[in-house]
Write an enzyme that holds these catalytic residues in place. Sequence first.
Site, mmCIF file in Angstrom:
data_model
loop_
_atom_site.group_PDB
_atom_site.id
_atom_site.type_symbol
_atom_site.label_atom_id
_atom_site.label_comp_id
_atom_site.label_asym_id
_atom_site.label_seq_id
_atom_site.Cartn_x
_atom_site.Cartn_y
_atom_site.Cartn_z
ATOM 1 C CB THR A 137 -10.794 -9.980 -4.042
ATOM 2 O OG1 THR A 137 -9.872 -9.138 -4.115
ATOM 3 C CG2 THR A 137 -11.284 -10.505 -2.633
ATOM 4 C CE1 TYR A 153 1.459 3.175 -3.277
ATOM 5 C CE2 TYR A 153 3.256 3.731 -1.910
ATOM 6 C CZ TYR A 153 2.539 2.705 -2.259
ATOM 7 O OH TYR A 153 2.633 1.459 -1.617
ATOM 8 C CE LYS A 182 -0.294 1.933 0.064
ATOM 9 N NZ LYS A 182 -1.036 0.697 0.343
#
Length: 233
Positions: free
Chosen positions: A37, A141, A145
Amino acid sequence: MTNIEGSVVLVTGGSRGIGRALVEALYERGAKKVYATARDPKTVTHPDAVPLALEVSDPASVAAAAEQAQDVTIVINNAGASVNANLLDSPIEDIRREFETNFYGPLLVTRAFVPIIERNGGGHILNFHSVLSWIGLAGSYSASKAAFWSQTNSLRLDLKPRGIEVTGLHVGYVDTDMAAHVDAPKSTPESVAAQALDGIEVGAFEVLADDLTRQVKAGLSAEGGALYPQLAA
């Protein structure tokens, strides 16, 4: 344990970096079909891959991709963003954007494909985390995560009774565009891809793909100053 040979795999973010290495490694291990994708499927260059348009943070795009890929048995949630917004000073929209891609995006993909994998007899989901899942050095970030890591741990419990195994992969710096500005030792995308697929095949809960990641994971049991020397003064 899940066999790669004969499997049908969806790789998000499959046009470059680790995603492209995953597509190549999957075919080398005998995957029957790999959906790669990308926001722009024209950027998928592997001659055997099936390009598939996908924006992971868009529910309509995820639903359309799932409609086209009804034979999937393994999902690899590799696509991600690196905004690194400061939690105090950056626009809140930047923080939300990181969570939309790194937390809600893979959750949307997982929710769309779990019924498909289940109908196809069970399979596997592999989620790409980061060493920054465990150490808060990158603002939004790291936070996104860390949340994604927790998502993976919860999904592992929810999906086991449905015949779907879940693996989380953590890695430090990788020689890709995202880490081009970093002057530090880096893993190759090929090495990370190989370890990811090994983890799927042996049914690993977690894959720690480099020494830095293993060191930081071990440091979680220590006092805070072990991972954050600036707090030890």
